[in-house]
Structures are given as structure tokens and as C-alpha cells.
Design a protein around this motif. Structure first.
Motif, PDB file in Angstrom:
ATOM      1  N   GLY A  10       0.712  -1.320   0.138  1.00 10.20           N
ATOM      2  CA  GLY A  10       0.244   0.436  -0.001  1.00 10.20           C
ATOM      3  C   GLY A  10       0.794   1.009   0.326  1.00 10.20           C
ATOM      4  N   ALA A  11       2.491   1.350  -0.594  1.00 13.24           N
ATOM      5  CA  ALA A  11       2.889   1.944  -0.441  1.00 13.24           C
ATOM      6  C   ALA A  11       2.319   3.216  -1.014  1.00 13.24           C
ATOM      7  N   THR A  12       1.090   3.734  -1.834  1.00 14.82           N
ATOM      8  CA  THR A  12       1.165   4.833  -2.644  1.00 14.82           C
ATOM      9  C   THR A  12      -0.225   5.090  -1.892  1.00 14.82           C
ATOM     10  N   GLY A  13      -0.745   4.735  -0.924  1.00 14.59           N
ATOM     11  CA  GLY A  13      -1.594   5.195  -0.125  1.00 14.59           C
ATOM     12  C   GLY A  13      -1.331   5.930   0.803  1.00 14.59           C
ATOM     13  N   THR A  14      -2.377   6.623   1.581  1.00 15.30           N
ATOM     14  CA  THR A  14      -2.385   7.146   3.410  1.00 15.30           C
ATOM     15  C   THR A  14      -1.080   6.913   3.529  1.00 15.30           C
ATOM     16  N   VAL A  15      -1.118   5.953   4.726  1.00 14.04           N
ATOM     17  CA  VAL A  15      -0.432   5.744   6.398  1.00 14.04           C
ATOM     18  C   VAL A  15       1.475   5.405   4.968  1.00 14.04           C
ATOM     19  N   GLY A  16       1.189   3.825   3.501  1.00 16.36           N
ATOM     20  CA  GLY A  16       2.137   3.319   3.208  1.00 16.36           C
ATOM     21  C   GLY A  16       3.126   4.269   2.685  1.00 16.36           C
ATOM     22  N   ARG A  17       2.775   5.370   1.706  1.00 15.70           N
ATOM     23  CA  ARG A  17       3.256   6.568   1.229  1.00 15.70           C
ATOM     24  C   ARG A  17       4.077   7.089   2.025  1.00 15.70           C
ATOM     25  N   ARG A  18       3.545   7.836   3.831  1.00 14.74           N
ATOM     26  CA  ARG A  18       4.233   8.074   4.439  1.00 14.74           C
ATOM     27  C   ARG A  18       5.348   7.110   5.227  1.00 14.74           C
ATOM     28  N   VAL A  19       5.222   5.665   5.336  1.00 15.21           N
ATOM     29  CA  VAL A  19       5.907   5.427   5.950  1.00 15.21           C
ATOM     30  C   VAL A  19       7.231   4.895   5.035  1.00 15.21           C
ATOM     31  N   LEU A  20       6.892   4.685   4.095  1.00 16.95           N
ATOM     32  CA  LEU A  20       7.971   4.797   3.213  1.00 16.95           C
ATOM     33  C   LEU A  20       9.060   5.920   2.300  1.00 16.95           C
ATOM     34  N   ALA A  21       8.160   6.996   2.881  1.00 17.36           N
ATOM     35  CA  ALA A  21       9.396   8.373   2.323  1.00 17.36           C
ATOM     36  C   ALA A  21       9.983   8.700   3.824  1.00 17.36           C
ATOM     37  N   VAL A  29      16.744  -0.166   3.531  1.00 17.62           N
ATOM     38  CA  VAL A  29      17.086  -0.949   2.412  1.00 17.62           C
ATOM     39  C   VAL A  29      15.435  -1.307   2.002  1.00 17.62           C
ATOM     40  N   VAL A  30      14.445  -0.266   1.397  1.00 20.14           N
ATOM     41  CA  VAL A  30      13.152  -0.238   1.342  1.00 20.14           C
ATOM     42  C   VAL A  30      12.753  -0.116  -0.493  1.00 20.14           C
ATOM     43  N   LYS A  31      11.077  -1.368  -0.333  1.00 19.59           N
ATOM     44  CA  LYS A  31      10.593  -0.717  -1.582  1.00 19.59           C
ATOM     45  C   LYS A  31       9.055  -0.897  -1.190  1.00 19.59           C
ATOM     46  N   GLY A  32       8.765   0.095  -2.289  1.00 25.73           N
ATOM     47  CA  GLY A  32       6.732  -0.087  -2.257  1.00 25.73           C
ATOM     48  C   GLY A  32       6.404  -1.941  -3.161  1.00 25.73           C
ATOM     49  N   ALA A  33       5.366  -1.302  -2.471  1.00 21.31           N
ATOM     50  CA  ALA A  33       4.245  -2.256  -3.141  1.00 21.31           C
ATOM     51  C   ALA A  33       3.544  -1.718  -3.757  1.00 21.31           C
ATOM     52  N   SER A  34       2.725  -2.143  -5.484  1.00 20.91           N
ATOM     53  CA  SER A  34       2.493  -1.006  -6.026  1.00 20.91           C
ATOM     54  C   SER A  34       1.897  -1.964  -6.970  1.00 20.91           C
ATOM     55  N   VAL A 171       4.768   5.249  14.316  1.00 22.14           N
ATOM     56  CA  VAL A 171       4.485   3.555  15.130  1.00 22.14           C
ATOM     57  C   VAL A 171       4.534   2.821  14.311  1.00 22.14           C
ATOM     58  N   LEU A 172       3.708   2.660  12.931  1.00 25.75           N
ATOM     59  CA  LEU A 172       4.639   1.183  11.719  1.00 25.75           C
ATOM     60  C   LEU A 172       5.913   1.842  11.866  1.00 25.75           C
ATOM     61  N   VAL A 173       6.468   2.555  11.861  1.00 25.86           N
ATOM     62  CA  VAL A 173       8.068   2.806  11.179  1.00 25.86           C
ATOM     63  C   VAL A 173       9.074   1.871  12.092  1.00 25.86           C
ATOM     64  N   ARG A 174       8.447   2.622  13.764  1.00 22.79           N
ATOM     65  CA  ARG A 174       8.982   2.353  14.811  1.00 22.79           C
ATOM     66  C   ARG A 174       8.766   1.103  15.284  1.00 22.79           C
ATOM     67  N   ALA A 175       7.494   0.524  15.019  1.00 23.26           N
ATOM     68  CA  ALA A 175       7.948  -1.709  14.586  1.00 23.26           C
ATOM     69  C   ALA A 175       8.461  -2.113  13.343  1.00 23.26           C
ATOM     70  N   LEU A 176       8.543  -1.465  12.373  1.00 21.48           N
ATOM     71  CA  LEU A 176       9.155  -2.635  11.442  1.00 21.48           C
ATOM     72  C   LEU A 176      10.898  -2.026  12.130  1.00 21.48           C
ATOM     73  N   ILE A 177      10.858  -1.478  12.373  1.00 26.53           N
ATOM     74  CA  ILE A 177      12.730  -1.072  12.441  1.00 26.53           C
ATOM     75  C   ILE A 177      13.194  -1.377  13.949  1.00 26.53           C
ATOM     76  N   ASP A 178      11.807  -1.939  15.424  1.00 24.31           N
ATOM     77  CA  ASP A 178      12.436  -2.018  16.328  1.00 24.31           C
ATOM     78  C   ASP A 178      12.051  -3.672  16.527  1.00 24.31           C
ATOM     79  N   PRO A 179      12.784  -4.534  16.633  1.00 25.12           N
ATOM     80  CA  PRO A 179      12.612  -5.874  16.685  1.00 25.12           C
ATOM     81  C   PRO A 179      11.727  -6.298  18.064  1.00 25.12           C
ATOM     82  N   THR A 180      12.537  -5.151  19.149  1.00 23.54           N
ATOM     83  CA  THR A 180      12.166  -5.567  20.755  1.00 23.54           C
ATOM     84  C   THR A 180       9.787  -5.490  20.918  1.00 23.54           C
ATOM     85  N   LEU A 181       9.558  -4.290  19.938  1.00 19.37           N
ATOM     86  CA  LEU A 181       8.152  -4.586  19.869  1.00 19.37           C
ATOM     87  C   LEU A 181       7.304  -6.053  19.270  1.00 19.37           C
TER      88      LEU A 181
END
Length: 279
Positions: A10-21, A29-34, A171-181
Motif C-alpha cells: 500500500g505504498a502509494t496510499g495515505t499511510v504507506g507513502r508516509r512509511v516509505l518516505a 533498504v526499502v521497496k514499495g509495493a504497488s 508507529v508503523l516505522v518504529r514497529a518495522l525497525i525495532d524488533p523489541t516490539l
């Protein structure tokens, strides 16, 4: 060991594009899916409904942000082949963008998606946001405000702790990069709970004209949603969400996310000031 590489659905959507950026700005190293082939070199062709696109999208990926057709009662059916593909491609972690209150309804399709991920053996984190502030600055709601100076919703005097999509993305970014969550779920509410007389008053003050909240009964809401082009099953799904909101399910303001992010959450007043052109 494979270095961390991320795939954002959902990397072109409301939240996904924000997470990707944000992930890019942090140097990951990140890719968007569309579904759009021409989305750019940092995107991978992907469609949940086309299993042939799943494995190629996952090549070299260690962590996935999963969005599963919100509002679709069969979201779990469409997500299951992709979850199987993630397991087959040895994806280690998945962050699920779900919905507030999903854990309270075992029959809710997004809860079934969560359960599939939990049983997969991958490390998981669920992010369950309240209604986005941005929905009020997007059609059809902003169109009604512009053309009729009204906001019509079947919510009576219910309060909603609207949340800024920027905070959900954080929050999504934090969850993606922090394995303690891993193996945790996070409700993402806004910092303040508002009824819709308060919502329209704040918008009206910003744009300098009167805007009125019109509480609808369910039959009126059903007719309005149909006029707006929603299919009958989609209308009924939306009405169920509104019914839960009337029961107070979306009223609780944030108690944990600001502390998790280490900063205040975006206020409704700041959102209105930044989006005044929409109304």
C-alpha cells in the motif's frame, strides 16, 4: 545473515507513502509495493489478488508491512496466500496495519488476518489505528463540507479520538525497525476525543464560515452511502463501523503512543490549520 530489507504494501496510499518516505529518509533498504507498473524503480509490482506477483515482490525481503484490503469482509482470504508466500520466502517479521478494536471481534476479517500472521511463525506486530483525521479532508466528506457546509454522519453525539496519519506511520516505522516490539499490539488514538459538533466548529473557525454537523439515522446514512457509489455489502460494512463508534469504541484518547514515539501526537487543531484548503 541477510541484512534488513523492507517491503511496504500500500505504498502509494495515505499511510504507506508516509512509511516509505520515512524509511528512505532513515537510510533503510526499502521497496514499495504497488499495483501500478509505472510507480517507479523503488516499487515492485504487487497485487494481493494476483498470487503470481507475491514471490517476486518478496525477493530479498526480511520484513513486510502488511495492509489487507481494509473494509473487505474477505480480507483474510485474500491475505492468506501472501502470508504463505512470506513464510516460504523466509520473511522474518511482519507488521500488520489493522483496525481499532480488531481484537474484540473474532469474526472480523482483519482480526482473522492478524490470527493468520500470529500462527505463521514470523515475528509480528499489530498496529490498530482509530479513524484518520485525513478522512475529513478527503472526498466524499470534504466535498460535502465544501458544497453544502455540512458534515453528515450516523454518529449521534459519539466522540472520536481522530489520529493523524503521520502518527500512525510513525508507529508503523518504529514497529518495522525495532524488533523489541515483536509480539505486541498497539492502539493508535489521537490525543483528544471530539464529538462532531466540536469537529465542525474547529473546521468552521479555520475557514471562516459556518459548518454544521448533521447526525443521520441509519436509513438516511444507508441512502447517502449508496448515492456516493458504495456497493450494498460495502454500505453495510461501513454502517457496522459507525454503530461501533456510536457505542464509544473510538472515544478513548491516547495513553501510550506519545510515550512510544517520545513526542506529542498531532492535534486536530494543527491538522485543520494544515488542511484548510480542502474545505
Amino acid at each position: 545473515m541477510m541484512s534488513e530489507s523492507y517491503l511496504i504494501l500500500g505504498a502509494t496510499g495515505t499511510v504507506g507513502r508516509r512509511v516509505l518516505a520515512t524509511m528512505r529518509s532513515l537510510g533503510h533498504v526499502v521497496k514499495g509495493a504497488s499495483r501500478r507498473n509505472a510507480a517507479g524503480p523503488d516499487f515492485r509490482r504487487f497485487d494481493l489478488l494476483e498470487p503470481a506477483t507475491h514471490v517476486s515482490a518478496l525477493e530479498g525481503v526480511s520484513t513486510v508491512m502488511l495492509i489487507s484490503r481494509p473494509g473487505d469482509e474477505e480480507a483474510h482470504i485474500h491475505a492468506e496466500p501472501f502470508i504463505d508466500a512470506m513464510v516460504g520466502q523466509r520473511v522474518g517479521r511482519v507488521v500488520v496495519l489493522s483496525a481499532l478494536g480488531a481484537e474484540k471481534r473474532a469474526d472480523f476479517s482483519l482480526r482473522k488476518v492478524e490470527a493468520l500472521v500470529e500462527r505463521s511463525g514470523m515475528a509480528w506486530t499489530h498496529v490498530r489505528p482509530n479513524f484518520f483525521m485525513q478522512m475529513l479532508a478527503s472526498p466524499p466528506l470534504c466535498t460535502e463540507i465544501v458544497t453544502r457546509n455540512t458534515l453528515s454522519l450516523p454518529l449521534d453525539d459519539a466522540k472520536v479520538a481522530y489520529v493523524d496519519a503521520d502518527d500512525v506511520a510513525a508507529v508503523l516505522v518504529r514497529a518495522l525497525i525495532d524488533p523489541t516490539l515483536a509480539h505486541q499490539s498497539f492502539e493508535v488514538n489521537g490525543p483528544r476525543s471530539l464529538d462532531h459538533d466540536e469537529v465542525t466548529a474547529l473546521i468552521a473557525r479555520q475557514v471562516g464560515r459556518e459548518i454544521r454537523y448533521v447526525p443521520l439515522d441509519e436509513d438516511s446514512a444507508r441512502r447517502l452511502l449508496a448515492i456516493r457509489g458504495l456497493s450494498p455489502p460495502h454500505v453495510e460494512r461501513v454502517l457496522r463501523f459507525y454503530a461501533l463508534t456510536r457505542q464509544g469504541e473510538c472515544a478513548a484518547s491516547d495513553t501510550t503512543v506519545a510515550a512510544l514515539l517520545g513526542r506529542p501526537l498531532g492535534t486536530f487543531e494543527a491538522f485543520v490549520a494544515a488542511n484548510a484548503a480542502a474545505w
